[in-house]
Design a protein around this motif. Sequence first.
Motif, PDB file in Angstrom:
ATOM      1  N   GLY A 254      46.285  54.144  83.075  1.00 35.72           N
ATOM      2  CA  GLY A 254      45.364  54.390  84.181  1.00 35.72           C
ATOM      3  C   GLY A 254      45.172  53.231  85.137  1.00 35.72           C
ATOM      4  N   ILE A 255      45.257  51.992  84.619  1.00 39.45           N
ATOM      5  CA  ILE A 255      44.995  50.814  85.459  1.00 39.45           C
ATOM      6  C   ILE A 255      46.282  50.068  85.806  1.00 39.45           C
ATOM      7  CG2 ILE A 255      43.745  48.625  85.640  1.00 39.45           C
ATOM      8  CD1 ILE A 255      41.928  51.076  85.627  1.00 39.45           C
ATOM      9  N   TYR A 256      47.089  49.779  84.800  1.00 37.63           N
ATOM     10  CA  TYR A 256      48.263  48.928  85.028  1.00 37.63           C
ATOM     11  C   TYR A 256      49.543  49.732  85.271  1.00 37.63           C
ATOM     12  CZ  TYR A 256      44.932  45.569  83.252  1.00 37.63           C
ATOM     13  OH  TYR A 256      43.802  44.812  83.070  1.00 37.63           O
ATOM     14  N   HIS A 257      49.567  50.989  84.822  1.00 38.81           N
ATOM     15  CA  HIS A 257      50.689  51.911  85.041  1.00 38.81           C
ATOM     16  C   HIS A 257      51.962  51.513  84.292  1.00 38.81           C
ATOM     17  CE1 HIS A 257      47.996  53.562  87.931  1.00 38.81           C
ATOM     18  NE2 HIS A 257      48.150  52.592  88.812  1.00 38.81           N
ATOM     19  N   PHE A 258      52.266  50.221  84.292  1.00 31.50           N
ATOM     20  CA  PHE A 258      53.482  49.770  83.626  1.00 31.50           C
ATOM     21  C   PHE A 258      53.288  48.336  83.137  1.00 31.50           C
ATOM     22  CE2 PHE A 258      57.323  47.158  83.942  1.00 31.50           C
ATOM     23  CZ  PHE A 258      58.132  47.793  83.024  1.00 31.50           C
ATOM     24  N   THR A 259      53.796  48.062  81.932  1.00 31.58           N
ATOM     25  CA  THR A 259      53.828  46.691  81.429  1.00 31.58           C
ATOM     26  C   THR A 259      55.206  46.435  80.844  1.00 31.58           C
ATOM     27  OG1 THR A 259      52.981  47.388  79.268  1.00 31.58           O
ATOM     28  CG2 THR A 259      51.362  46.613  80.880  1.00 31.58           C
ATOM     29  N   SER A 260      55.770  45.302  81.153  1.00 29.68           N
ATOM     30  CA  SER A 260      57.090  44.975  80.610  1.00 29.68           C
ATOM     31  C   SER A 260      56.949  44.539  79.159  1.00 29.68           C
ATOM     32  CB  SER A 260      57.733  43.850  81.429  1.00 29.68           C
ATOM     33  OG  SER A 260      57.013  42.639  81.251  1.00 29.68           O
ATOM     34  N   ARG A 261      58.037  44.660  78.428  1.00 32.99           N
ATOM     35  CA  ARG A 261      58.062  44.214  77.029  1.00 32.99           C
ATOM     36  C   ARG A 261      57.713  42.724  76.947  1.00 32.99           C
ATOM     37  NH1 ARG A 261      61.609  46.555  72.689  1.00 32.99           N
ATOM     38  NH2 ARG A 261      62.350  47.893  74.375  1.00 32.99           N
ATOM     39  N   LYS A 262      58.173  41.966  77.922  1.00 33.53           N
ATOM     40  CA  LYS A 262      57.968  40.518  77.930  1.00 33.53           C
ATOM     41  C   LYS A 262      56.490  40.147  77.978  1.00 33.53           C
ATOM     42  CE  LYS A 262      58.973  36.501  80.861  1.00 33.53           C
ATOM     43  NZ  LYS A 262      59.706  36.035  82.066  1.00 33.53           N
ATOM     44  N   HIS A 263      55.700  40.876  78.779  1.00 31.51           N
ATOM     45  CA  HIS A 263      54.294  40.521  78.978  1.00 31.51           C
ATOM     46  C   HIS A 263      53.324  41.415  78.202  1.00 31.51           C
ATOM     47  CE1 HIS A 263      55.286  37.594  82.022  1.00 31.51           C
ATOM     48  NE2 HIS A 263      55.901  38.499  82.769  1.00 31.51           N
ATOM     49  N   LEU A 264      53.844  42.371  77.440  1.00 26.47           N
ATOM     50  CA  LEU A 264      52.965  43.352  76.801  1.00 26.47           C
ATOM     51  C   LEU A 264      51.915  42.709  75.894  1.00 26.47           C
ATOM     52  CD1 LEU A 264      52.111  46.237  76.166  1.00 26.47           C
ATOM     53  CD2 LEU A 264      53.921  46.314  74.420  1.00 26.47           C
ATOM     54  N   GLN A 265      52.305  41.663  75.140  1.00 24.37           N
ATOM     55  CA  GLN A 265      51.345  41.065  74.211  1.00 24.37           C
ATOM     56  C   GLN A 265      50.098  40.559  74.925  1.00 24.37           C
ATOM     57  OE1 GLN A 265      51.531  40.886  70.613  1.00 24.37           O
ATOM     58  NE2 GLN A 265      49.390  40.516  71.107  1.00 24.37           N
ATOM     59  N   LYS A 266      50.248  40.067  76.141  1.00 20.75           N
ATOM     60  CA  LYS A 266      49.080  39.586  76.883  1.00 20.75           C
ATOM     61  C   LYS A 266      48.115  40.730  77.189  1.00 20.75           C
ATOM     62  CE  LYS A 266      51.761  35.975  79.269  1.00 20.75           C
ATOM     63  NZ  LYS A 266      53.110  36.542  79.049  1.00 20.75           N
ATOM     64  N   TYR A 267      48.658  41.903  77.520  1.00 19.49           N
ATOM     65  CA  TYR A 267      47.804  43.064  77.791  1.00 19.49           C
ATOM     66  C   TYR A 267      47.143  43.561  76.500  1.00 19.49           C
ATOM     67  CZ  TYR A 267      49.895  43.262  82.440  1.00 19.49           C
ATOM     68  OH  TYR A 267      50.292  42.951  83.725  1.00 19.49           O
ATOM     69  N   VAL A 268      47.885  43.516  75.400  1.00 15.74           N
ATOM     70  CA  VAL A 268      47.305  43.883  74.110  1.00 15.74           C
ATOM     71  C   VAL A 268      46.159  42.923  73.770  1.00 15.74           C
ATOM     72  CG1 VAL A 268      47.750  44.065  71.626  1.00 15.74           C
ATOM     73  CG2 VAL A 268      49.432  44.947  73.262  1.00 15.74           C
ATOM     74  N   ASP A 269      46.391  41.624  73.981  1.00 18.45           N
ATOM     75  CA  ASP A 269      45.337  40.628  73.729  1.00 18.45           C
ATOM     76  C   ASP A 269      44.081  40.933  74.539  1.00 18.45           C
ATOM     77  OD1 ASP A 269      46.971  39.228  72.001  1.00 18.45           O
ATOM     78  OD2 ASP A 269      47.576  37.723  73.473  1.00 18.45           O
ATOM     79  N   GLU A 270      44.278  41.372  75.773  1.00 20.87           N
ATOM     80  CA  GLU A 270      43.136  41.685  76.649  1.00 20.87           C
ATOM     81  C   GLU A 270      42.273  42.793  76.048  1.00 20.87           C
ATOM     82  OE1 GLU A 270      42.400  43.832  80.992  1.00 20.87           O
ATOM     83  OE2 GLU A 270      44.263  42.697  80.670  1.00 20.87           O
ATOM     84  N   PHE A 271      42.897  43.855  75.558  1.00 24.30           N
ATOM     85  CA  PHE A 271      42.132  44.963  75.009  1.00 24.30           C
ATOM     86  C   PHE A 271      41.538  44.614  73.643  1.00 24.30           C
ATOM     87  CE2 PHE A 271      44.348  47.065  78.391  1.00 24.30           C
ATOM     88  CZ  PHE A 271      43.487  48.081  78.788  1.00 24.30           C
ATOM     89  N   VAL A 272      42.238  43.788  72.877  1.00 19.99           N
ATOM     90  CA  VAL A 272      41.685  43.320  71.606  1.00 19.99           C
ATOM     91  C   VAL A 272      40.446  42.468  71.860  1.00 19.99           C
ATOM     92  CG1 VAL A 272      42.104  41.809  69.616  1.00 19.99           C
ATOM     93  CG2 VAL A 272      43.866  43.428  70.346  1.00 19.99           C
ATOM     94  N   PHE A 273      40.510  41.611  72.877  1.00 18.92           N
ATOM     95  CA  PHE A 273      39.360  40.766  73.231  1.00 18.92           C
ATOM     96  C   PHE A 273      38.141  41.625  73.543  1.00 18.92           C
ATOM     97  CE2 PHE A 273      36.672  38.615  76.324  1.00 18.92           C
ATOM     98  CZ  PHE A 273      36.536  37.344  75.803  1.00 18.92           C
TER      99      PHE A 273
END
Length: 305
Positions: A254-273
């Motif tokens: 809904g917000i980012y639409h796409f995340t690359s494999r390279k940067h995905l962990q940073k987005y996962v960290d954001e939601f975990v936070f």
Amino acid sequence: MINKDFNSIIEIIQTFKDEQTCIEYLEELRWGGVVISPFDKDSKVYKCKGGKYRCRNTGKYFNVKTNTLFDNTKVELQKWFIAIWLVTSHKKGISSLQLSRDIDVTQKTAWFMLQRIRKCFGIENNNDLDGNVEVDETYIGGKNKNRHTDKKVANSQGRSSKDKTPVIGMVERQGKLNAKTVKDVQAETLTAEIVERIKQTAHLHTDEWLGYRGISRLYKHSIVKHNVGQYVDGDKYTNTIEGFWSLLKRGIIGIYHFTSRKHLQKYVDEFVFRYNTRMFSECGRFNLLLSNMGVRTTYRGLIYG
């Protein structure tokens, strides 16, 4: 000012009205009145003109932004503070396009700022878990059925990671959560992640995936048989971690639409936070991130690293 409770973005703007106010706030958060050199923590520090400090042992100059996410930034700290407030208070995050409009910077600058901030979110993704712990895996990426015929990826169905990235999640009921991208969901990979972060006194709850079979030798282990329509059996269920997967995927789609494999962990960290600070006030999350700002990321490192 550290104890002040900011309840809105208006209060952030009014409180941090100029660069010096922001610097004083960061110094109070980072040093608490005793300036410490980022180059030698045991060194004596001299205060110089222009808000700089000098490390006696190394002879290097520094300020409160040195070796932090604000290091060498040309963006005003007030805009940084607004960006941090927005990304930590919005339940599903904020896109770089929206942030660029909100704080009047280019989309490229907003993306870089968000990636620097996300780098700090990892502080909440390395928790030791105990008690009843639910473990599950999911995949982040496009679905073949949603692609045009000429863009479909062969043999990518099921648990293939050719065009999707597997993520393992572990959540202590009424407690903290960890989620990590992994290369695959085979037993060796999953067991290594589980052993690293879950105490052996824990009671694990998983589905029937073969990758979890080996952990029964290490932990008390309950299995929910999803393949026969079983989702809850007494205290055996994985609904908590599956609820987090829903939040993560809705946010990305809904917000980012796409995340690359390279940067995905940073987005996962954001939601975990956000999940792990769900009981914090918005001001509490803001201060927690600023208190752990000692992670520097360069643009070159993000692009070519």
